[in-house]
Design a protein around this motif. Sequence first.
Motif, short mmCIF file in Angstrom:
data_model
loop_
_atom_site.label_atom_id
_atom_site.label_comp_id
_atom_site.label_asym_id
_atom_site.label_seq_id
_atom_site.Cartn_x
_atom_site.Cartn_y
_atom_site.Cartn_z
N ARG A 247 0.93 15.31 -0.41
CA ARG A 247 0.90 13.73 -0.90
C ARG A 247 2.22 13.37 -1.43
O ARG A 247 2.60 12.44 -1.02
N GLU A 248 2.79 14.21 -1.97
CA GLU A 248 4.32 14.23 -2.45
C GLU A 248 5.24 13.79 -1.25
O GLU A 248 5.92 12.62 -1.37
N HIS A 249 5.22 14.54 -0.30
CA HIS A 249 5.90 14.45 0.83
C HIS A 249 5.72 12.96 1.67
O HIS A 249 6.45 12.41 2.02
N ILE A 250 4.23 12.64 1.63
CA ILE A 250 3.92 11.41 2.36
C ILE A 250 4.53 10.48 1.52
O ILE A 250 5.01 9.46 1.77
N GLU A 251 4.53 10.57 0.35
CA GLU A 251 4.38 9.29 -0.73
C GLU A 251 5.96 9.08 -0.69
O GLU A 251 6.48 7.85 -0.57
N SER B 119 8.00 9.41 1.41
CA SER B 119 8.60 8.65 2.98
C SER B 119 8.71 7.43 2.96
O SER B 119 9.57 6.78 3.73
N ASP B 120 8.05 6.55 1.85
CA ASP B 120 7.77 5.43 2.09
C ASP B 120 7.44 4.58 3.34
O ASP B 120 7.78 3.57 3.61
N ALA B 121 6.69 5.38 3.97
CA ALA B 121 6.31 5.04 5.28
C ALA B 121 5.19 3.84 4.94
O ALA B 121 4.30 3.92 4.05
N GLU B 122 5.16 2.89 5.90
CA GLU B 122 4.21 1.80 5.73
C GLU B 122 3.37 1.36 7.14
O GLU B 122 2.30 1.17 6.83
N MET C 11 0.72 -0.97 0.17
CA MET C 11 0.02 -0.05 0.15
C MET C 11 0.82 1.32 -0.14
O MET C 11 1.65 1.31 0.75
N ASN C 12 0.52 2.19 -0.87
CA ASN C 12 1.18 3.36 -0.97
C ASN C 12 0.92 4.26 0.25
O ASN C 12 -0.11 4.09 0.86
N ALA C 13 1.97 5.08 0.84
CA ALA C 13 1.78 5.68 2.24
C ALA C 13 0.80 6.97 2.03
O ALA C 13 -0.07 6.99 2.86
N THR C 14 0.30 7.29 0.82
CA THR C 14 -0.70 8.29 0.67
C THR C 14 -2.25 7.46 0.75
O THR C 14 -3.25 8.18 1.17
N GLU C 15 -2.21 6.26 0.46
CA GLU C 15 -3.28 5.53 0.84
C GLU C 15 -3.65 5.07 2.17
O GLU C 15 -4.89 4.45 2.55
N HIS C 16 -2.78 5.19 3.06
CA HIS C 16 -2.91 4.78 4.44
C HIS C 16 -4.17 5.58 4.96
O HIS C 16 -4.23 6.66 4.84
N PRO C 17 -4.92 5.01 5.71
CA PRO C 17 -6.02 5.56 6.29
C PRO C 17 -5.75 6.82 7.09
O PRO C 17 -6.32 7.74 7.17
N LEU C 18 -4.54 6.82 7.81
CA LEU C 18 -4.10 7.82 8.71
C LEU C 18 -3.67 8.97 7.65
O LEU C 18 -3.97 10.42 7.88
N ALA C 19 -3.35 8.91 6.69
CA ALA C 19 -2.62 9.95 5.31
C ALA C 19 -3.96 10.43 5.00
O ALA C 19 -4.16 11.40 4.99
#
Length: 184
Positions: free
Chosen positions: A36-40, A42-45, A1-9
Amino acid sequence: MNATEHPLAAAYLGAVAREAAALPPERRAELLADLREHIEVSDAESDEEVRAVLDRLGEARTVAASALAEEPAAARPAEDGARGRVRLTLGLLAFAGLLVLLHPLLGTIALFAGLALLWNSPLWSSRQKLTGTVTAAAPPVVLVVGGLLGAGSRIGPLELLVIAGLTVGVPFAGVTALRRAIRR
Protein backbone atom coordinates in the motif's frame (compact mmCIF):
# COMPACT_ATOMS: atom_id res chain seq x y z
CA MET A 1 -8.60 9.72 -5.15
CA ASN A 2 -5.66 8.10 -3.38
CA ALA A 3 -3.77 5.60 -5.57
CA THR A 4 -4.52 2.79 -3.10
CA GLU A 5 -8.25 3.47 -3.52
CA HIS A 6 -8.06 2.94 -7.30
CA PRO A 7 -10.02 -0.18 -8.33
CA LEU A 8 -6.96 -1.74 -9.99
CA ALA A 9 -4.87 -1.24 -6.84
CA ALA A 10 -7.65 -2.58 -4.62
CA ALA A 11 -8.01 -5.68 -6.81
CA TYR A 12 -4.23 -6.19 -6.76
CA LEU A 13 -4.04 -5.92 -2.97
CA GLY A 14 -6.97 -8.33 -2.63
CA ALA A 15 -5.22 -10.82 -4.91
CA VAL A 16 -2.00 -10.54 -2.88
CA ALA A 17 -3.97 -11.07 0.34
CA ARG A 18 -5.57 -14.25 -1.07
CA GLU A 19 -2.30 -15.57 -2.46
CA ALA A 20 -0.52 -14.82 0.83
CA ALA A 21 -3.19 -16.52 2.96
CA ALA A 22 -0.63 -19.10 4.09
CA LEU A 23 1.51 -16.39 5.72
CA PRO A 24 1.09 -15.71 9.42
CA PRO A 25 -1.50 -12.90 9.83
CA GLU A 26 0.98 -10.31 11.12
CA ARG A 27 3.41 -10.99 8.26
CA ARG A 28 0.58 -10.81 5.70
CA ALA A 29 -0.57 -7.48 7.18
CA GLU A 30 3.02 -6.18 7.03
CA LEU A 31 3.35 -7.23 3.37
CA LEU A 32 0.07 -5.54 2.43
CA ALA A 33 1.04 -2.38 4.33
CA ASP A 34 4.35 -2.23 2.43
CA LEU A 35 2.58 -2.66 -0.89
CA ARG A 36 0.00 0.00 0.00
CA GLU A 37 2.82 2.39 0.88
CA HIS A 38 4.59 1.77 -2.45
CA ILE A 39 1.35 2.38 -4.33
CA GLU A 40 0.48 5.46 -2.28
CA VAL A 41 3.85 7.22 -2.68
CA SER A 42 3.67 6.74 -6.45
CA ASP A 43 0.94 9.40 -6.67
CA ALA A 44 -0.48 7.48 -9.64
CA GLU A 45 -3.89 8.71 -10.73
CA SER A 46 -4.73 7.35 -14.16
CA ASP A 47 -5.33 3.71 -15.03
CA GLU A 48 -2.05 3.63 -16.98
CA GLU A 49 -0.03 5.07 -14.09
CA VAL A 50 -1.55 2.62 -11.60
CA ARG A 51 -0.92 -0.30 -13.98
CA ALA A 52 2.72 0.81 -14.34
CA VAL A 53 3.14 0.88 -10.54
CA LEU A 54 1.55 -2.54 -10.17
CA ASP A 55 3.73 -3.94 -12.96
CA ARG A 56 6.83 -2.70 -11.11
CA LEU A 57 5.65 -4.44 -7.94
CA GLY A 58 5.16 -7.73 -9.78
CA GLU A 59 2.33 -10.22 -10.12
CA ALA A 60 0.33 -10.86 -6.95
CA ARG A 61 1.17 -14.57 -7.01
CA THR A 62 4.91 -13.85 -7.37
CA VAL A 63 4.91 -11.28 -4.56
CA ALA A 64 3.11 -13.69 -2.22
CA ALA A 65 5.39 -16.60 -3.21
CA SER A 66 8.47 -14.48 -2.48
CA ALA A 67 7.11 -13.52 0.93
CA LEU A 68 6.30 -17.16 1.68
CA ALA A 69 9.78 -18.25 0.63
CA GLU A 70 11.28 -15.76 3.12
CA GLU A 71 9.33 -17.28 6.01
CA PRO A 72 11.12 -19.88 8.10
CA ALA A 73 9.71 -23.36 7.50
CA ALA A 74 8.49 -23.61 11.10
CA ALA A 75 6.38 -20.45 10.72
CA ARG A 76 4.59 -21.67 7.58
CA PRO A 77 1.37 -23.59 8.00
CA ALA A 78 1.37 -27.04 6.48
CA GLU A 79 0.24 -26.72 2.88
CA ASP A 80 -1.16 -30.24 2.86
CA GLY A 81 -3.43 -29.29 5.75
CA ALA A 82 -4.54 -26.15 3.93
CA ARG A 83 -5.27 -28.14 0.77
CA GLY A 84 -7.17 -30.70 2.79
CA ARG A 85 -9.25 -27.98 4.42
CA VAL A 86 -10.07 -26.47 1.01
CA ARG A 87 -11.09 -29.91 -0.32
CA LEU A 88 -13.22 -30.57 2.75
CA THR A 89 -14.91 -27.16 2.47
CA LEU A 90 -15.67 -27.55 -1.24
CA GLY A 91 -16.78 -31.17 -0.82
CA LEU A 92 -19.20 -30.34 1.98
CA LEU A 93 -20.67 -27.43 0.01
CA ALA A 94 -20.95 -29.50 -3.17
CA PHE A 95 -22.76 -32.46 -1.62
CA ALA A 96 -24.80 -30.81 1.14
CA GLY A 97 -27.86 -30.35 -1.11
CA LEU A 98 -27.82 -33.98 -2.20
CA LEU A 99 -27.34 -35.10 1.40
CA VAL A 100 -30.32 -33.02 2.50
CA LEU A 101 -32.36 -34.84 -0.12
CA LEU A 102 -31.17 -38.26 1.09
CA HIS A 103 -30.84 -37.63 4.83
CA PRO A 104 -32.03 -34.20 6.06
CA LEU A 105 -30.12 -34.21 9.36
CA LEU A 106 -26.76 -35.24 7.87
CA GLY A 107 -27.26 -32.85 4.98
CA THR A 108 -27.98 -29.94 7.31
CA ILE A 109 -24.91 -30.73 9.41
CA ALA A 110 -22.75 -30.97 6.26
CA LEU A 111 -24.14 -27.66 4.99
CA PHE A 112 -23.45 -25.78 8.23
CA ALA A 113 -19.98 -27.34 8.57
CA GLY A 114 -19.11 -26.36 4.99
CA LEU A 115 -20.40 -22.82 5.49
CA ALA A 116 -18.44 -22.45 8.75
CA LEU A 117 -15.24 -23.56 7.01
CA LEU A 118 -15.96 -21.25 4.08
CA TRP A 119 -16.58 -18.14 6.19
CA ASN A 120 -13.54 -18.79 8.41
CA SER A 121 -11.18 -19.12 5.45
CA PRO A 122 -8.98 -16.22 4.32
CA LEU A 123 -8.80 -17.60 0.77
CA TRP A 124 -12.03 -16.08 -0.50
CA SER A 125 -13.41 -12.54 -0.48
CA SER A 126 -16.70 -11.76 1.24
CA ARG A 127 -18.45 -11.62 -2.13
CA GLN A 128 -17.12 -15.06 -3.08
CA LYS A 129 -18.16 -16.43 0.30
CA LEU A 130 -21.66 -15.02 -0.21
CA THR A 131 -21.86 -16.67 -3.64
CA GLY A 132 -20.75 -19.97 -2.12
CA THR A 133 -23.32 -19.63 0.65
CA VAL A 134 -26.20 -18.90 -1.72
CA THR A 135 -25.34 -21.70 -4.14
CA ALA A 136 -24.87 -24.25 -1.34
CA ALA A 137 -27.93 -23.23 0.69
CA ALA A 138 -30.39 -22.61 -2.16
CA PRO A 139 -31.18 -26.27 -3.00
CA PRO A 140 -31.98 -27.32 0.58
CA VAL A 141 -34.14 -24.22 1.07
CA VAL A 142 -35.97 -24.89 -2.22
CA LEU A 143 -36.47 -28.54 -1.19
CA VAL A 144 -37.97 -27.57 2.15
CA VAL A 145 -40.21 -24.84 0.70
CA GLY A 146 -41.22 -27.10 -2.21
CA GLY A 147 -41.98 -29.93 0.19
CA LEU A 148 -44.15 -27.67 2.33
CA LEU A 149 -46.01 -26.18 -0.63
CA GLY A 150 -46.40 -29.38 -2.59
CA ALA A 151 -47.10 -31.75 0.30
CA GLY A 152 -50.50 -32.64 -1.11
CA SER A 153 -49.36 -33.19 -4.70
CA ARG A 154 -47.52 -36.08 -6.28
CA ILE A 155 -44.00 -35.67 -7.55
CA GLY A 156 -43.49 -37.32 -10.88
CA PRO A 157 -40.26 -38.55 -12.47
CA LEU A 158 -39.67 -35.29 -14.34
CA GLU A 159 -40.02 -33.20 -11.19
CA LEU A 160 -37.76 -35.59 -9.30
CA LEU A 161 -35.14 -35.30 -12.05
CA VAL A 162 -35.30 -31.49 -11.92
CA ILE A 163 -34.99 -31.52 -8.12
CA ALA A 164 -31.99 -33.86 -8.23
CA GLY A 165 -30.38 -31.77 -10.95
CA LEU A 166 -30.79 -28.58 -8.95
CA THR A 167 -29.54 -30.10 -5.70
CA VAL A 168 -26.37 -31.22 -7.46
CA GLY A 169 -25.92 -28.64 -10.25
CA VAL A 170 -26.32 -25.39 -8.33
CA PRO A 171 -23.85 -26.26 -5.54
CA PHE A 172 -21.33 -27.60 -8.07
CA ALA A 173 -21.52 -24.31 -9.97
CA GLY A 174 -20.76 -22.43 -6.75
CA VAL A 175 -17.92 -24.79 -5.84
CA THR A 176 -16.45 -24.39 -9.32
CA ALA A 177 -16.49 -20.60 -8.91
CA LEU A 178 -14.80 -20.89 -5.49
CA ARG A 179 -12.14 -23.25 -6.88
CA ARG A 180 -11.39 -20.87 -9.76
CA ALA A 181 -11.09 -17.94 -7.35
CA ILE A 182 -8.26 -19.56 -5.40
CA ARG A 183 -6.42 -20.67 -8.54
CA ARG A 184 -6.13 -17.12 -9.90
